[in-house]
Design a protein around this motif. Sequence first.
Motif, mmCIF file in Angstrom:
data_model
loop_
_atom_site.group_PDB
_atom_site.id
_atom_site.type_symbol
_atom_site.label_atom_id
_atom_site.label_comp_id
_atom_site.label_asym_id
_atom_site.label_seq_id
_atom_site.Cartn_x
_atom_site.Cartn_y
_atom_site.Cartn_z
ATOM 1 N N ASN A 61 -1.589 -28.559 32.431
ATOM 2 C CA ASN A 61 -0.426 -29.361 32.041
ATOM 3 C C ASN A 61 -0.026 -29.091 30.601
ATOM 4 O O ASN A 61 1.164 -29.036 30.280
ATOM 5 C CB ASN A 61 -0.722 -30.850 32.216
ATOM 6 N N LEU A 62 -1.033 -28.921 29.732
ATOM 7 C CA LEU A 62 -0.710 -28.611 28.339
ATOM 8 C C LEU A 62 -0.131 -27.201 28.232
ATOM 9 O O LEU A 62 0.730 -26.932 27.402
ATOM 10 C CB LEU A 62 -1.941 -28.766 27.446
ATOM 11 N N TRP B 143 -12.014 -35.319 15.346
ATOM 12 C CA TRP B 143 -11.257 -36.125 16.301
ATOM 13 C C TRP B 143 -12.140 -36.644 17.427
ATOM 14 O O TRP B 143 -11.897 -37.712 17.968
ATOM 15 C CB TRP B 143 -10.089 -35.331 16.876
ATOM 16 N N ARG C 278 -13.945 -39.792 16.253
ATOM 17 C CA ARG C 278 -13.018 -40.923 16.244
ATOM 18 C C ARG C 278 -12.780 -41.413 17.673
ATOM 19 O O ARG C 278 -12.732 -42.606 17.940
ATOM 20 C CB ARG C 278 -11.675 -40.497 15.640
ATOM 21 N N SER C 279 -12.631 -40.463 18.590
ATOM 22 C CA SER C 279 -12.267 -40.816 19.960
ATOM 23 C C SER C 279 -13.380 -41.551 20.680
ATOM 24 O O SER C 279 -13.138 -42.271 21.625
ATOM 25 C CB SER C 279 -11.900 -39.556 20.737
ATOM 26 N N ASP D 228 1.612 -37.526 33.419
ATOM 27 C CA ASP D 228 0.659 -38.126 32.487
ATOM 28 C C ASP D 228 1.131 -37.795 31.077
ATOM 29 O O ASP D 228 1.965 -36.923 30.868
ATOM 30 C CB ASP D 228 -0.783 -37.672 32.746
ATOM 31 N N ASN E 24 -0.105 -36.253 28.703
ATOM 32 C CA ASN E 24 -0.250 -34.841 28.380
ATOM 33 C C ASN E 24 -0.269 -34.611 26.866
ATOM 34 O O ASN E 24 0.458 -33.750 26.353
ATOM 35 C CB ASN E 24 0.920 -34.080 29.014
ATOM 36 N N LEU E 25 -1.087 -35.380 26.169
ATOM 37 C CA LEU E 25 -1.172 -35.235 24.716
ATOM 38 C C LEU E 25 -2.347 -34.323 24.361
ATOM 39 O O LEU E 25 -3.261 -34.144 25.146
ATOM 40 C CB LEU E 25 -1.382 -36.609 24.061
ATOM 41 N N MET E 26 -2.295 -33.772 23.148
ATOM 42 C CA MET E 26 -3.413 -32.965 22.681
ATOM 43 C C MET E 26 -4.419 -33.893 22.010
ATOM 44 O O MET E 26 -4.108 -34.517 20.995
ATOM 45 C CB MET E 26 -2.920 -31.905 21.701
ATOM 46 N N PRO E 27 -5.655 -33.994 22.557
ATOM 47 C CA PRO E 27 -6.608 -34.981 22.055
ATOM 48 C C PRO E 27 -7.038 -34.729 20.612
ATOM 49 O O PRO E 27 -7.545 -35.639 19.963
ATOM 50 C CB PRO E 27 -7.797 -34.854 23.014
ATOM 51 N N TRP E 28 -6.846 -33.501 20.117
ATOM 52 C CA TRP E 28 -7.278 -33.195 18.747
ATOM 53 C C TRP E 28 -6.168 -33.423 17.730
ATOM 54 O O TRP E 28 -6.349 -33.171 16.557
ATOM 55 C CB TRP E 28 -7.764 -31.736 18.673
ATOM 56 N N ARG E 29 -5.005 -33.868 18.187
ATOM 57 C CA ARG E 29 -3.908 -34.139 17.258
ATOM 58 C C ARG E 29 -3.684 -35.635 17.164
ATOM 59 O O ARG E 29 -3.763 -36.338 18.167
ATOM 60 C CB ARG E 29 -2.615 -33.485 17.760
ATOM 61 N N TYR F 142 -5.860 -41.101 17.206
ATOM 62 C CA TYR F 142 -5.980 -40.018 18.166
ATOM 63 C C TYR F 142 -5.683 -40.564 19.565
ATOM 64 O O TYR F 142 -5.887 -41.756 19.826
ATOM 65 C CB TYR F 142 -7.377 -39.406 18.108
ATOM 66 N N ARG G 110 7.668 -37.384 21.672
ATOM 67 C CA ARG G 110 7.624 -35.927 21.586
ATOM 68 C C ARG G 110 8.856 -35.305 22.241
ATOM 69 O O ARG G 110 9.272 -34.210 21.885
ATOM 70 C CB ARG G 110 6.342 -35.431 22.272
#
Lengths: 273, 253
Positions: free
Chosen positions: A168-169, A267, A270-271, B84, B86-91, B131, B147
């Motif tokens: 998806n990304l 990250w 944090r998560s 979903d 669909n975000l980048m978890p590291w941003r 995050y 976005r």
Amino acid sequence: MAEVGEKIDAKPGSRSSRNALLQLRQLSPLLSLVALLLLWQLITSAQIYPAFIVPPPAAVGEAFIEALQSGLLLKHLGVTLEEMFFGLILGLGIGLSIGYAIAKAPMLEYTLSPVIVAFQSTPIVAYAPLLVIWFGSGPTSKIVTTAVIVFFPSLVNTIVAVRAVSPNLRDLMTSLNATPWQSFRQLELPSALPVVLAGLKTSVTLAVIGAVVGEFVTQGSGLGYLVTSARNQYDTPLVIVTVLTMTAIALSLYSFVVLLEWRWLAWRRRSKR
Amino acid sequence: MKLSLRELVVDFKTPDAGRLPALGPISLEISPGEFLCIVGPSGCGKSTLIRTLAGLQPATSGSVAGDDLPITGPLSTLAIMFQDANLMPWRTVIDNIALPLELAGVDKARRHKAVNELLPQLHLQDFALSYPAELSGGMAQRVALGRVIVQRPRALLLDEPFGALDAMTREKISLELLDLWREHRQTVVMVTHDINEAVLMADRVVVMSSRPGQLVADIAIGLERPRAINMIYRETFLRLVREARAAIDLPDS
């Protein structure tokens, strides 16, 4: 907020006991080391084995200081570290790039996997002499041995990590007209990093094995050579000093990777909260 | 932006080299500034239609066009939002929203300024540096919406954007989306499986049949704007919902 404060004040005992428990947890790895040293001392004090087989901790300490002062230890340590350094760079470089290529082009996996699996399933100790015949008894053969042993985990982890990048990304990046470089830098690299770093932890400890195996075979210099020559002279304290030095290298490199994780994967910390 | 589908057909290749018809033939015109909702049974090719408009899925035959120019790949004027978040978890939130600007080469100061102006509208001003894993489902979906909005697109393609949210959050964000749309008046194509949501939000609801998806109904929604949640009790609203439902329940021919 006030409510939380009251709760803490109401039960000061439970809080301090929790702190004590936390401190104990941080100290517990140290406790096992102390226990090991004590056991060692007990065995030697009981004189179950003669001192040239199991020397007491003090003798090993003396041998360490002597080897350090004479420059013997640092000289061989330097040789081993140099071989490991170039071996790691070579093995990681090839492992990461072939791994990435395989992840992107599944056809490559069919073509390369017989060779790669054969390489991996053959014990390195068995074909290290062959590498010496081909690459000479100088540092090159040990660099190659290290590179070969480091190659496989970095390859496998890279394949797994790049394949696990969310489709998806990938769609998102495509819809945003990302260039191949942008997709690599902004999606594949950060997404693969946790798995690649986990693989790196394995790789750095294997690198010590690679270099030492190479030195066992060729003789001449390095910690692997120092172990063999000390054993031949029945200098058991020096053998132990050298082995512990190898342990220290492996642990330092491992800690260095943990440090990288701490910095680059903030990250995740944090998560988890 | 005007969007047009002309005799669009999309087939998928099956593993045994056969072809599975997924969509069409379908022809549809969406006027500039129109809010169109697509409803239909699951697997009817709604998402395929959206992906084709987004330039992510090539047409097998027929064509899709934006302002009469054929769409063959992703356009910067057309933004897609996925099911979903669909975000980048590291941003962080701010960097997730800024991603499209970053890829377009906008410098850091300017993109952070653009995102910071957007955050209050999305009710995310207190979460700029969080995050994704620290966000609730609704907040994550708002980031995804941000976005899309930050690209200042002329058309929005929304593929069941609130499908993963609970009913309450869903209702709230739907109305927020309408507010944002009222300001910018982009063309919107939104896929949903919720008929009430479709009727409440859209100017026009089209109903698709099961695979291969074709149009079986095209219903103009005459309700005035701004829409409000209490419209769902109106007689006209119920009539429109009933009409759409009847079209979906048609037996497969």
